[in-house]
Scaffold this motif. Structure first.
Motif, PDB file in Angstrom:
ATOM      1  N   ALA A  63       0.875  -1.084  -0.055  1.00  0.00           N
ATOM      2  CA  ALA A  63       0.009   0.088   0.087  1.00  0.00           C
ATOM      3  C   ALA A  63       0.816   1.225   0.282  1.00  0.00           C
ATOM      4  N   ASN A  64       1.825   1.341  -1.230  1.00  0.00           N
ATOM      5  CA  ASN A  64       2.449   2.673  -1.210  1.00  0.00           C
ATOM      6  C   ASN A  64       3.201   2.764  -2.660  1.00  0.00           C
ATOM      7  N   ASP A  84     -10.388  -1.723   2.098  1.00  0.00           N
ATOM      8  CA  ASP A  84      -9.761  -0.414   2.469  1.00  0.00           C
ATOM      9  C   ASP A  84     -10.513   0.643   1.633  1.00  0.00           C
ATOM     10  N   GLU A  86     -12.053   3.134   2.109  1.00  0.00           N
ATOM     11  CA  GLU A  86     -11.911   4.421   2.527  1.00  0.00           C
ATOM     12  C   GLU A  86     -10.570   4.949   2.809  1.00  0.00           C
ATOM     13  N   LYS A  87      -9.639   4.102   2.378  1.00  0.00           N
ATOM     14  CA  LYS A  87      -8.058   4.585   2.845  1.00  0.00           C
ATOM     15  C   LYS A  87      -7.571   5.145   1.495  1.00  0.00           C
ATOM     16  N   ASP A  88      -6.194   5.803   1.601  1.00  0.00           N
ATOM     17  CA  ASP A  88      -5.668   6.330   0.640  1.00  0.00           C
ATOM     18  C   ASP A  88      -5.292   5.159  -0.417  1.00  0.00           C
ATOM     19  N   TRP A  89      -4.908   4.016  -0.006  1.00  0.00           N
ATOM     20  CA  TRP A  89      -4.531   2.692  -1.059  1.00  0.00           C
ATOM     21  C   TRP A  89      -5.599   1.758  -0.835  1.00  0.00           C
ATOM     22  N   ILE A  90      -6.384   1.481  -1.762  1.00  0.00           N
ATOM     23  CA  ILE A  90      -7.474   0.548  -1.909  1.00  0.00           C
ATOM     24  C   ILE A  90      -6.945  -0.731  -2.407  1.00  0.00           C
ATOM     25  N   TYR A  91      -7.422  -1.962  -1.834  1.00  0.00           N
ATOM     26  CA  TYR A  91      -7.068  -3.223  -2.087  1.00  0.00           C
ATOM     27  C   TYR A  91      -8.342  -3.718  -3.235  1.00  0.00           C
ATOM     28  N   SER A 102      -3.822   3.391  -5.803  1.00  0.00           N
ATOM     29  CA  SER A 102      -3.973   4.822  -4.959  1.00  0.00           C
ATOM     30  C   SER A 102      -5.618   5.325  -5.347  1.00  0.00           C
ATOM     31  N   LYS A 103      -6.124   5.699  -4.342  1.00  0.00           N
ATOM     32  CA  LYS A 103      -7.536   6.056  -4.056  1.00  0.00           C
ATOM     33  C   LYS A 103      -7.553   7.026  -5.485  1.00  0.00           C
TER      34      LYS A 103
END
Length: 388
Positions: A63-64, A84, A86-91, A102-103
Motif C-alpha cells: 500500500a505505497n 480499504d 476509505e483509505k488512501d490505498w485501496i485493495y 491509489s484512491k
C-alpha cells in the motif's frame, strides 16, 4: 449457503491476466485472512482513472507507491474493491491481479455502479499481469474474492503441499530451518508460520495451542502429539489416511511417515475454531462391548467444574492446556494413567487430559460444565477399564 447464478461475466469477451498457478494450488488464496468458505464477495465496482498519470494505473504489491508494480490498468479498466475502500490505498482485484491502487487512480460510487451494471461487466477490460501470482505478495492480503472462494480443505492441501517440499531435508535438534534442518516442533512451527499462524516453539507448548480433538478426528493439516509417561515428546502434521509429514529424527530427517498409534494421545485443530466442544452427558453410556479392555482396578470418582470453588478444592490440579470438555475430560495422576489414555467409567468413554495431584491414590476427577452437577454427583467408587 449462497445460491450463485450462472456466471456470464467478462471471460468470453475480454482478455484476462494469464493464470500460471491454479487457485487451489496458490498458497496466497489460502492465507489465514483469505476466505476459506465457498462465498462470493460483494461486487464493489471501480474504474481505472489514468488521467493523472502516463495513461496507466499501477497496481502495487504493497500500500505505497514505492513498492513493486505487479499489474497495470488502462483508462476505464474494471476492478473490484475488496478492502480499504476509505483509505488512501485501496485493495482491489482485476482479472487475476490483486494489489493496491491509489484512491485517486480509480473512480467509484453510485454513478460507476450504474454505468457498469448498464453496460455489463463484459464490456470492460481488466488488468494486465506483470508478476506471476506465486510471486505476488499482495495476494496474501486477500480477504475475499469476487470469484467463488476456495473450499475449506484447500488451505489444508496447500499446507501439505508446501510441507512436502521439504521431505528429505535434515533433522536438526533445536533447528527451525525448513532447508538447513529442523526438529519436530520447529518444522511444524515454520510450516504454520508461512500460513500466518504463530505457534509456540516446543511440542509441549504447541500441544496447548488450538483446539484439542481426538486423534481419530484429525484432518489433514492438524497436528498430532505423541506422549510417553505423561509427557509430550513429539509432534507430527497429519496428512490423511494415517500418514504424516514430520521431522522424525536425525537418522530419517523430514519424512512422510505414518501415525504411531501407541503414543498418539491427541490432535489439535488450529485451522478451524468451530470444533464442537459441547461434549456429552457424563451419565450417558456410550461405550460398546468391543471397546472394553483390561480392568485397571477400582478408583474413587469425584467431579469438578471450572468454578472457583472447584478449582480451590483442587488447587493443584493442572490442566494440560487443552480445553476441558464435559463427558470427555478426566483429571488423573499421569503416572497412573498417562495423558491421552481412553478409559471407560460406568459405561462412558473418557480421556485423561487433566493432571490430578490431590494426593489420593486411585483417584479420578471427571469434568462437568455446571457446579450443580458436580455437587449432585457425589464421590463414588467405580471400576475403570482401558479402551482397546
Amino acid at each position: 449457503m449462497h445460491t450463485l447464478d450462472a456466471y456470464t461475466g467478462i471471460e468470453g469477451t475480454a482478455s484476462l491476466a494469464k493464470e500460471t498457478v491454479p487457485a487451489n494450488e496458490n498458497q496466497a488464496f489460502t492465507h489465514v485472512r483469505a476466505t476459506v468458505n465457498q462465498t462470493l464477495a460483494t461486487k464493489k465496482y471501480a474504474l481505472a482513472d489514468a488521467s493523472k498519470s502516463d495513461g496507466t494505473v499501477a497496481i502495487q504489491e504493497e500500500a505505497n507507491g514505492q513498492s513493486r508494480v505487479i499489474g497495470t490498468m488502462s483508462q476505464g479498466n474494471l476492478c473490484y474493491i475488496l478492502a480499504d475502500a476509505e483509505k488512501d490505498w485501496i485493495y482491489v482485484e482485476s482479472g487475476d491481479v490483486r494489489g493496491f491502487v491509489s484512491k485517486e487512480a480509480v473512480q467509484t460510487g453510485d454513478e460507476v455502479k450504474a454505468q457498469v451494471e448498464a453496460a455489463g461487466e463484459g464490456a470492460y477490460q481488466t488488468a494486465t499481469e506483470l508478476i506471476a501470482p506465486e510471486d505476488n505478495r499482495a495476494l496474501y492480503y486477500s480477504y475475499a474474492s469476487v470469484k467463488l472462494g476456495t473450499p475449506g480443505n484447500a488451505i489444508r492441501q496447500a499446507m501439505l503441499d508446501f510441507a512436502a517440499q521439504f521431505i528429505g531435508n535434515p533433522y536438526v535438534w533445536g533447528g527451525t530451518s525448513l532447508t538447513e534442518g529442523a526438529d519436530c516442533s520447529g518444522f511444524v512451527q515454520q510450516i504454520y508460520k508461512t500460513f500466518g499462524y504463530n505457534l509456540p516453539r516446543v511440542a509441549e507448548d504447541q500441544s496447548q495451542y488450538g483446539t484439542k480433538i481426538p486423534v481419530e478426528d484429525a484432518q489433514p493439516g492438524d497436528l498430532i502429539f505423541y506422549a510417553k509417561d505423561g509427557y509430550v515428546h513429539h509432534v507430527v502434521m497429519y496428512a490423511g489416511d494415517g500418514k504424516t509429514i514430520e521431522a522424525a529424527n536425525e537418522d530419517q530427517g523430514i519424512i512422510s511417515g505414518t501415525v504411531y498409534i501407541p503414543e498418539a494421545v491427541w490432535a489439535t485443530r488450529i485451522l478451524e475454531e468451530n470444533y464442537n466442544l459441547e461434549g456429552t452427558d457424563v451419565n450417558e453410556q456410550n461405550a460398546t462391548a468391543e471397546q472394553y479392555g483390561d480392568s485397571i482396578g477400582e478408583y474413587t470418582i469425584d467431579y469438578y467444574c471450572s468454578c472457583e470453588t472447584c478449582r480451590a478444592k483442587a488447587s493443584k490440579v493442572k490442566a494440560t492446556g487443552t480445553p476441558v470438555v464435559e463427558g470427555q475430560t478426566i483429571a488423573v495422576d499421569p503416572d497412573e494413567i498417562p495423558y491421552g489414555t481412553k478409559v471407560i467409567i460406568d459405561g462412558h468413554v473418557f480421556t485423561a487430559e487433566d493432571y490430578d495431584t490431590s494426593g489420593k491414590e486411585k483417584h479420578i476427577s471427571i469434568y462437568v460444565n455446571e457446579h450443580e452437577t458436580a455437587q449432585k454427583l457425589n464421590e463414588k467408587k467405580a471400576e475403570v477399564h482401558l479402551v482397546k
